[in-house]
Design an enzyme around this catalytic site. Structure first.
Site, PDB file in Angstrom:
ATOM      1  N   PRO A  94       0.816  -1.218   0.000  1.00 21.99           N
ATOM      2  CA  PRO A  94       0.000   0.000   0.000  1.00 21.99           C
ATOM      3  C   PRO A  94       0.854   1.276   0.000  1.00 21.99           C
ATOM      4  CG  PRO A  94      -0.420  -1.343   1.987  1.00 21.99           C
ATOM      5  CD  PRO A  94       0.557  -2.089   1.147  1.00 21.99           C
ATOM      6  N   GLU A 121       3.058  -7.197   8.199  1.00 22.86           N
ATOM      7  CA  GLU A 121       3.263  -5.747   8.078  1.00 22.86           C
ATOM      8  C   GLU A 121       4.177  -5.394   6.908  1.00 22.86           C
ATOM      9  OE1 GLU A 121       1.544  -3.380  10.011  1.00 22.86           O
ATOM     10  OE2 GLU A 121       0.471  -5.244  10.456  1.00 22.86           O
ATOM     11  N   ARG A 159      -4.071  -8.951 -20.620  1.00 21.19           N
ATOM     12  CA  ARG A 159      -5.040  -8.643 -21.677  1.00 21.19           C
ATOM     13  C   ARG A 159      -4.524  -7.629 -22.688  1.00 21.19           C
ATOM     14  NH1 ARG A 159      -8.252  -4.590 -21.022  1.00 21.19           N
ATOM     15  NH2 ARG A 159     -10.150  -5.577 -21.769  1.00 21.19           N
ATOM     16  N   ASP A 174     -11.458   0.476 -24.559  1.00 22.96           N
ATOM     17  CA  ASP A 174     -11.724   0.462 -23.127  1.00 22.96           C
ATOM     18  C   ASP A 174     -11.481   1.807 -22.456  1.00 22.96           C
ATOM     19  OD1 ASP A 174     -12.525  -2.114 -22.989  1.00 22.96           O
ATOM     20  OD2 ASP A 174     -10.631  -2.914 -22.249  1.00 22.96           O
TER      21      ASP A 174
HETATM   22 CL1  6GU Z   1      -0.282  -3.921  -3.396  1.00 23.85          CL
HETATM   23  N1  6GU Z   1      -0.902  -4.666  -0.939  1.00 23.85           N
HETATM   24  C1  6GU Z   1      -1.634  -4.571   0.185  1.00 23.85           C
HETATM   25  N2  6GU Z   1      -1.349  -5.364   1.227  1.00 23.85           N
HETATM   26  N3  6GU Z   1      -2.626  -3.720   0.331  1.00 23.85           N
HETATM   27  C2  6GU Z   1      -2.896  -2.936  -0.708  1.00 23.85           C
HETATM   28  C3  6GU Z   1      -2.188  -2.986  -1.908  1.00 23.85           C
HETATM   29  C4  6GU Z   1      -1.173  -3.862  -1.981  1.00 23.85           C
HETATM   30  N4  6GU Z   1      -2.702  -2.079  -2.751  1.00 23.85           N
HETATM   31  C5  6GU Z   1      -3.689  -1.514  -2.098  1.00 23.85           C
HETATM   32  N5  6GU Z   1      -3.819  -2.019  -0.867  1.00 23.85           N
END
Ligand code: 6GU
Length: 241
Positions: A94, A121, A159, A174
């Site tokens: 994230p 984590e 794709r 798209d």
């Molecule tokens: Cl790539 N990993 C995790 N654990 N949470 C996320 C993410 C990735 N992308 C958005 N939330």
């Protein structure tokens, strides 16, 4: 194109890789997806640990640098036809740069993608310092691990590869492909009426110019209502403003 997925849960991908478009692309050897269980690089002790508590305290566990770096080096060496420089290494986190269609298009030009899926984590920072991967996130929310995010990336990239989609036109039209920043217009198929809900007359009339005009208007209206940020209007739908 080759994908190498490094994960503690390789079975998460079973269903996804054995159905539909992905299954076909693999059968036709347009893509090769290899999964590698990080635990195979753990110390040879009964529990095969790959994680430990963070120095300095805090919740959760981190994936350790040693098994991860050794795993990535070994996986890199498994396929010698692609030089190390031609592999893109991606850590799913994230904290990463937000994945989008231009990024998918760029990934689709590489020979080999290595996707490192974190759990707990995340990884010890030295994984990033040593391997210098690209850090990628699929959106502003938290997943339990990188596996679902890795599937998102594989799905969006595969794709785009030549020969994967039956109708080559369908990814050019798209939403979000290069030069198209509008949402798609609504579409209808048979029956012409269901529970009083009718297909718009213009689509039944055979006037192709009128249909194209209606669709362009619908796309624009939808984009304005739902995603005005795509129109360069940064006032709505954009929490940073
Ligand atoms: Cl790539 N990993 C995790 N654990 N949470 C996320 C993410 C990735 N992308 C958005 N939330």
């Amino acid at each position: 194109m080759r994908f190498d997925i490094v994960t503690l849960f390789p079975a998460i991908f079973d269903g996804y890789l054995s159905q539909g478009l992905l299954e076909k692309a693999i059968q036709r050897e347009l893509v090769d997806v290899q999964r590698h269980n990080l635990r195979d690089w753990a110390p040879d002790t009964p529990h095969r640990p790959v994680d430990d508590k963070p120095f300095g305290g805090g919740p959760g566990m981190l994936i350790q640098v040693e098994p991860t770096v050794r795993c990535v080096e070994d996986v890199q060496a498994m396929e010698t036809s692609s030089p190390p420089g031609s592999t893109r290494r991606i850590v799913l986190t994230p904290q990463g740069k937000r994945f989008d269609q231009p990024m998918a298009e760029e990934f689709a030009t590489s020979q080999r993608l290595m996707l490192l899926c974190g759990r707990y984590e995340g990884f010890d920072q030295r994984v990033m310092d040593i391997l210098q991967p690209e850090e990628v996130s699929v959106g502003d929310f938290v997943l339990n691990g990188g596996e679902v995010a890795a599937m998102v990336i594989i799905d969006a990239v595969v794709r785009l590869l030549p020969g994967v989609l039956g109708d080559e036109q369908s990814n050019i039209d798209d939403s979000f492909s290069r030069g198209n920043r509008l949402l798609e217009f609504p579409q209808y198929t048979r029956p012409r009426e269901f529970r009083g809900h009718k297909v718009p007359d213009v689509l039944l009339g055979g006037n192709h110019a009128a249909i194209a005009k209606w669709r362009a208007e619908q796309s624009h209206q939808r984009t304005l209502q739902r995603r005005s940020d795509l129109l360069g209007d940064q006032t709505d739908n954009n929490p940073s403003k």
